[in-house]
Motif scaffolding. Sequence first.
Motif, mmCIF file in Angstrom:
data_model
loop_
_atom_site.group_PDB
_atom_site.id
_atom_site.type_symbol
_atom_site.label_atom_id
_atom_site.label_comp_id
_atom_site.label_asym_id
_atom_site.label_seq_id
_atom_site.Cartn_x
_atom_site.Cartn_y
_atom_site.Cartn_z
ATOM 1 N N ARG A 41 2.088 9.717 0.751
ATOM 2 C CA ARG A 41 1.853 11.166 0.810
ATOM 3 C C ARG A 41 1.448 11.644 2.198
ATOM 4 N NH1 ARG A 41 5.108 12.412 -2.850
ATOM 5 N NH2 ARG A 41 4.617 11.560 -4.906
ATOM 6 N N LYS A 42 0.857 10.752 2.970
ATOM 7 C CA LYS A 42 0.404 11.156 4.305
ATOM 8 C C LYS A 42 1.279 10.601 5.427
ATOM 9 C CE LYS A 42 -3.016 7.410 4.313
ATOM 10 N NZ LYS A 42 -4.464 7.082 4.420
ATOM 11 N N LYS A 61 1.831 3.206 -2.337
ATOM 12 C CA LYS A 61 1.302 4.260 -3.198
ATOM 13 C C LYS A 61 0.215 5.070 -2.508
ATOM 14 C CE LYS A 61 -0.495 4.984 -7.879
ATOM 15 N NZ LYS A 61 -0.891 4.318 -9.159
ATOM 16 N N ASN A 62 -0.576 4.418 -1.662
ATOM 17 C CA ASN A 62 -1.671 5.106 -0.977
ATOM 18 C C ASN A 62 -1.238 5.803 0.305
ATOM 19 O OD1 ASN A 62 -3.483 4.058 -2.929
ATOM 20 N ND2 ASN A 62 -3.654 2.135 -1.771
ATOM 21 N N THR A 63 -0.111 5.387 0.888
ATOM 22 C CA THR A 63 0.272 5.908 2.205
ATOM 23 C C THR A 63 1.423 6.913 2.170
ATOM 24 O OG1 THR A 63 1.763 4.029 2.553
ATOM 25 C CG2 THR A 63 -0.508 3.804 3.338
ATOM 26 N N ASN A 116 0.803 -1.231 0.000
ATOM 27 C CA ASN A 116 0.000 0.000 0.000
ATOM 28 C C ASN A 116 0.838 1.284 0.000
ATOM 29 O OD1 ASN A 116 -2.876 -0.930 0.206
ATOM 30 N ND2 ASN A 116 -2.048 -1.992 1.988
#
Length: 379
Positions: free
Chosen positions: A342-343, A338-340, A336
């Motif tokens: 940035r945050k 790619k989804n995590t 995951n």
Amino acid sequence: MSRLMLGRTLERVCKVVLLLCLIHFLIMMILYFDVYSQRFDIFSRFNNGRGTNNSRGPHHYYYNYSSGRPNATFPSYLPAIDQLPPSARPEANRTRPTPKPVLPCPEAPPGLVGRLLIEFSSQMTMEKVQRENPSVTDGGRYTPPDCRPKQKVAIIIPFRHRDHHLKFWLHYLHPILRRQKIDYGVYIINQLGEDTFNRAKLLNVGYTEALRDTEYDCFIFSDVDLIPMDDRNLYHCYDQPRHFAIAMDKFGFRLPYAGYFGGVSGLSRKQFLKINGFPNEYWGWGGEDDDIYNRITLNGMKVSRPDVRIGRYRMIKHERDKHNEPNPQRFNKIQNTKNTMRKDGISSLTYRLVSVKKYPLYTNISVEIGKPPPRPNRG
């Protein structure tokens, strides 16, 4: 009668002569005091020129500029050279030698020796390592004295209970880095307490705290138990993120798999910010290196590596640390990225700085980074 007249005549002549002598004496005295007063005036002008409060107006130098030599009338009353205005001093017209420019450090430093013999059986103390590195200043800082490095390098080491390993790391790495002509500082990021270890979060802390110390533009992230076996493996940043430890002895001096980015790696400040730093949520052993590799490739960069013959490393053997057990969630997290990314990263970093201490060979930064979140119940 004639004798009387002769005596009076002689008396008058003597009086006239005496009067002439007196007049001559007076004239001489007047001339003497006149000349003396002129000389005294010269001395007063000369002395007033030295003082800070000169009430007699501009200072006049008795110097014949047209002839190029002092005026012959008053040769002994000329001011010293250091009293002349800057433009009139002889050295003002001389060409001073320009200081020799400091050249950039060479891409291939001439003092490198290549393959190194690395062993961990000898007795090692901090006092010995300090004696070996007198040119390293407090905080583990060093700058080459004979050339100008292109980068300032911060070396970040995540740490807890590894004092024995640290002595060997400092013993080997300081001489290597000096031969490589690296402008660097060494930062030990010490996780306080006995909660689960978090390597990647400590690396984020190291990046943040190093920049508070100096404007670094390159960051090398290294485990404390890995020693390079060749000083041609240069510890600076490259056009792409760099993986240095590509051939460890524990893997048979081979890269274990193509996406491996563990052990020792380097990113420029721009590269680090482009991937939002490292993940903060990998508690325990494993997974964070693969997440970092994913961040690099997902942001359009490629990993660069040295030749396998140069990127060889020896690891100091040790038992697995307590509270650093394998992270059972690491495989799910890697998928995951790619989804995590940035945050979860340098933008979301939180920690508590406890102390910063500068020792002769390194800077120790002790922090509290919190605890891992509770694991979800199964079923």
